[in-house]
Design a protein around this motif. Structure first.
Motif, mmCIF file in Angstrom:
data_model
loop_
_atom_site.group_PDB
_atom_site.id
_atom_site.type_symbol
_atom_site.label_atom_id
_atom_site.label_comp_id
_atom_site.label_asym_id
_atom_site.label_seq_id
_atom_site.Cartn_x
_atom_site.Cartn_y
_atom_site.Cartn_z
ATOM 1 N N ASN A 1 -0.375 -12.837 16.837
ATOM 2 C CA ASN A 1 -0.031 -13.930 15.926
ATOM 3 C C ASN A 1 -0.209 -13.545 14.460
ATOM 4 O OD1 ASN A 1 1.092 -16.529 15.798
ATOM 5 N ND2 ASN A 1 -0.901 -17.456 15.379
ATOM 6 N N GLU A 2 0.088 -12.305 14.161
ATOM 7 C CA GLU A 2 0.113 -11.816 12.787
ATOM 8 C C GLU A 2 1.554 -11.480 12.421
ATOM 9 O OE1 GLU A 2 -2.359 -11.590 10.683
ATOM 10 O OE2 GLU A 2 -3.982 -12.140 12.056
ATOM 11 N N PRO A 3 1.957 -11.708 11.165
ATOM 12 C CA PRO A 3 3.329 -11.348 10.777
ATOM 13 C C PRO A 3 3.596 -9.864 11.017
ATOM 14 C CG PRO A 3 2.290 -12.696 9.085
ATOM 15 C CD PRO A 3 1.209 -12.333 10.058
ATOM 16 N N ILE A 4 4.789 -9.564 11.519
ATOM 17 C CA ILE A 4 5.164 -8.162 11.720
ATOM 18 C C ILE A 4 5.233 -7.472 10.361
ATOM 19 C CG2 ILE A 4 7.000 -6.609 12.494
ATOM 20 C CD1 ILE A 4 7.732 -8.732 14.587
ATOM 21 N N ALA A 5 4.549 -6.360 10.242
ATOM 22 C CA ALA A 5 4.497 -5.642 8.966
ATOM 23 C C ALA A 5 4.504 -4.145 9.238
ATOM 24 C CB ALA A 5 3.250 -6.034 8.180
ATOM 25 N N SER A 6 4.919 -3.397 8.229
ATOM 26 C CA SER A 6 4.914 -1.941 8.368
ATOM 27 C C SER A 6 3.476 -1.430 8.363
ATOM 28 C CB SER A 6 5.712 -1.300 7.232
ATOM 29 O OG SER A 6 5.131 -1.611 5.979
ATOM 30 N N ARG A 7 3.306 -0.290 9.035
ATOM 31 C CA ARG A 7 1.995 0.356 9.079
ATOM 32 C C ARG A 7 2.181 1.850 8.832
ATOM 33 N NH1 ARG A 7 -1.070 -0.202 14.218
ATOM 34 N NH2 ARG A 7 0.787 -0.746 15.437
ATOM 35 N N ASN A 8 1.069 2.514 8.617
ATOM 36 C CA ASN A 8 1.129 3.952 8.377
ATOM 37 C C ASN A 8 1.512 4.700 9.648
ATOM 38 O OD1 ASN A 8 0.370 3.673 5.705
ATOM 39 N ND2 ASN A 8 -1.818 3.960 6.133
ATOM 40 N N ILE A 9 2.384 5.682 9.488
ATOM 41 C CA ILE A 9 2.785 6.561 10.583
ATOM 42 C C ILE A 9 2.611 8.003 10.110
ATOM 43 C CG2 ILE A 9 4.707 7.351 12.022
ATOM 44 C CD1 ILE A 9 5.871 4.566 11.906
ATOM 45 N N LYS A 10 1.833 8.756 10.847
ATOM 46 C CA LYS A 10 1.629 10.158 10.504
ATOM 47 C C LYS A 10 2.807 10.987 11.000
ATOM 48 C CE LYS A 10 -3.434 10.174 10.450
ATOM 49 N NZ LYS A 10 -4.670 10.790 11.009
ATOM 50 N N THR A 11 3.404 11.729 10.106
ATOM 51 C CA THR A 11 4.503 12.629 10.468
ATOM 52 C C THR A 11 4.176 14.012 9.923
ATOM 53 O OG1 THR A 11 5.705 12.041 8.462
ATOM 54 C CG2 THR A 11 6.216 10.786 10.443
ATOM 55 N N GLY A 12 3.616 14.838 10.762
ATOM 56 C CA GLY A 12 3.201 16.157 10.305
ATOM 57 C C GLY A 12 2.068 16.045 9.306
ATOM 58 N N ALA A 13 2.300 16.590 8.127
ATOM 59 C CA ALA A 13 1.257 16.587 7.100
ATOM 60 C C ALA A 13 1.325 15.361 6.202
ATOM 61 C CB ALA A 13 1.373 17.851 6.247
ATOM 62 N N SER A 14 2.328 14.498 6.398
ATOM 63 C CA SER A 14 2.495 13.338 5.520
ATOM 64 C C SER A 14 2.296 12.040 6.292
ATOM 65 C CB SER A 14 3.885 13.353 4.882
ATOM 66 O OG SER A 14 4.881 13.282 5.882
ATOM 67 N N VAL A 15 2.157 10.976 5.527
ATOM 68 C CA VAL A 15 2.020 9.636 6.098
ATOM 69 C C VAL A 15 3.111 8.751 5.500
ATOM 70 C CG1 VAL A 15 0.554 7.608 6.350
ATOM 71 C CG2 VAL A 15 -0.462 9.895 6.410
ATOM 72 N N LEU A 16 3.899 8.128 6.378
ATOM 73 C CA LEU A 16 4.988 7.257 5.939
ATOM 74 C C LEU A 16 4.764 5.849 6.473
ATOM 75 C CD1 LEU A 16 8.059 9.573 6.680
ATOM 76 C CD2 LEU A 16 6.937 9.206 4.464
ATOM 77 N N LYS A 17 5.331 4.881 5.780
ATOM 78 C CA LYS A 17 5.318 3.516 6.281
ATOM 79 C C LYS A 17 6.415 3.356 7.336
ATOM 80 C CE LYS A 17 2.089 1.362 3.899
ATOM 81 N NZ LYS A 17 0.945 0.677 4.563
ATOM 82 N N GLY A 18 6.104 2.579 8.371
ATOM 83 C CA GLY A 18 7.092 2.350 9.416
ATOM 84 C C GLY A 18 6.652 1.235 10.346
ATOM 85 N N TYR A 19 7.372 1.090 11.449
ATOM 86 C CA TYR A 19 7.120 -0.020 12.373
ATOM 87 C C TYR A 19 6.852 0.509 13.773
ATOM 88 C CZ TYR A 19 8.679 -3.074 8.646
ATOM 89 O OH TYR A 19 8.785 -3.740 7.448
#
Length: 381
Positions: free
Chosen positions: A332-350
């Motif tokens: 029951n929390e609004p859907i929001a982007s979260r951190n996603i680790k991709t190799g050496a970087s961190v990107l926002k995603g779902y």
């Protein structure tokens, strides 16, 4: 003593009358239209009245002719083309009996070149229910008072394109199409054929008086899977079918399933539901998480989707975030982007886990297989 009227035979004649002048797209359509004609004679027996909508992508598809035939069969027909909401609700509440409103060229009211026409939309929506009223201020200046105008009446519409979702959901939809060269109908001549229709109308009215006790308070069995608004739409028509008997109860339920299924197939839902569905079926299939930049790239590259042209601009991160935040996760929390680790970087995603609850609640069933449960979900109560 008045002779008993064979309702099934009478409805067969009504159906045959339609078949003489119109080619409907399916057997289900003939059944639905004949039942709708009959239900208009028994409006006071039902809690709601379905609208019937003859729609087509192109002119010359028999929509107006369908309304002309309906006009000969229903009580107190009122033909309306570009009528105002005020004229309609005053006609319904005049005390001279409820008209059956036949609204042709409805695309001029709700089409892409028309305005929103919220007053008319409100009237059509409110009049679906027996308790529906339209409120207006009556009087001048400081002497105005609020008056409720009853809006409950049977309405048939015809037009190009589609209708607002709130009206579609209250309607039996007949998707008309142009006749093929091998599909022949009898030319309709009002001076000749109106009288035939009126005789059927009068017999329907007489049958309705005999059937009133059976129909009043009836709770017809619904086909499996027909619930909520579709059940409200079809309940009066199935009650009519049960009252006339013969093959009509079986044919009516088959028609119900056919037309409800077709309406769901054509229902793209809101743009939010479309977004959720495209994410599930085309973007995140078999993926448990995806960066926002990749999601947008996939959405905007879909040829048959609206995402590449959202008001002249492609869907962007800000709008995607705003649209998805309208829906909730299982917690029951609004859907929001979260951190996603991709190799050496961190990107926002779902994450699919955050979207899964909204997929189950709002999206139509997947095209091939049911949505699989999340790992461990079988242990949740």
């Amino acid at each position: 003593m008045t002779a008993t009227i064979d309702g099934a035979a009478l409805l067969n004649e009504v159906e045959a009358f339609h078949r003489r002048f119109n080619v409907f797209p399916s057997e289900a359509a003939y059944v639905a239209v004949a039942l709708w004609d009959a239900h208009a004679h028994l409006l006071d027996c039902f809690d709601s009245t379905p609208r019937i909508a003859f729609l087509s992508p192109e002119p010359g598809s028999g929509k107006t002719r369908a309304l002309e035939i309906v006009e000969t069969l229903v009580p107190q027909p009122m033909t309306a083309v570009n009528a105002s909401a005020a004229a309609l609700f005053r006609s319904v509440s005049s005390g001279n009996g409820k008209p059956t409103i036949l609204f042709d060229e409805i695309d001029t009211v709700f089409g892409p070149k028309a305005g929103d026409n919220e007053e008319l939309r409100g009237f059509l929506n409110a009049g679906h229910r027996r308790t529906g009223v339209t409120y207006r201020c009556i009087g001048d200046g400081g002497q105005q008072t609020v008056q409720a105008f009853p809006s409950y009446c049977a309405v048939a519409v015809a037009g190009l394109g589609s209708l607002p979702d709130t009206i579609l959901s209250r309607s039996v939809i007949i998707r008309m199409r142009r006749r093929a060269r091998n599909e022949q109908v009898e030319p309709f001549r009002a001076r000749v054929h109106e009288a035939e229709g009126h005789k059927l109308r009068d017999r329907l009215s007489a049958w309705a008086e005999h059937a009133r006790g059976f129909v009043m308070g009836a709770w017809p069995d619904m086909p499996d899977g027909v619930t909520d608004r579709p059940a409200d739409v079809w309940e009066p028509l199935l009650a009519i079918a049960d009252a006339v008997g013969g093959t009509w109860p079986e044919r009516a339920r088959a028609a119900c399933v056919t037309l409800v299924t077709a309406s769901r197939a054509n229902d793209k839902g809101s743009v939010g539901v479309r977004l959720l569905t495209d994410l599930r079926d085309h973007v995140m299939t078999g993926i448990d998480r995806l960066p926002t930049v990749a999601i947008l790239d996939r959405l905007n590259s879909m040829d048959d989707a609206p995402w590449a042209d959202m008001g002249g601009k492609p869907l962007d991160n800000r709008r995607l975030s705003k649209m998805l935040a309208e829906y909730m996760t299982a917690d029951n929390e609004p859907i929001a982007s979260r951190n996603i680790k991709t190799g050496a970087s961190v990107l926002k995603g779902y994450y699919a886990a955050d979207l899964h609850d909204a997929w189950q609640r709002y999206c139509p069933p997947p095209p091939e297989s049911p949505l699989p449960p999340l790992p461990g979900a079988e242990n949740l109560v």
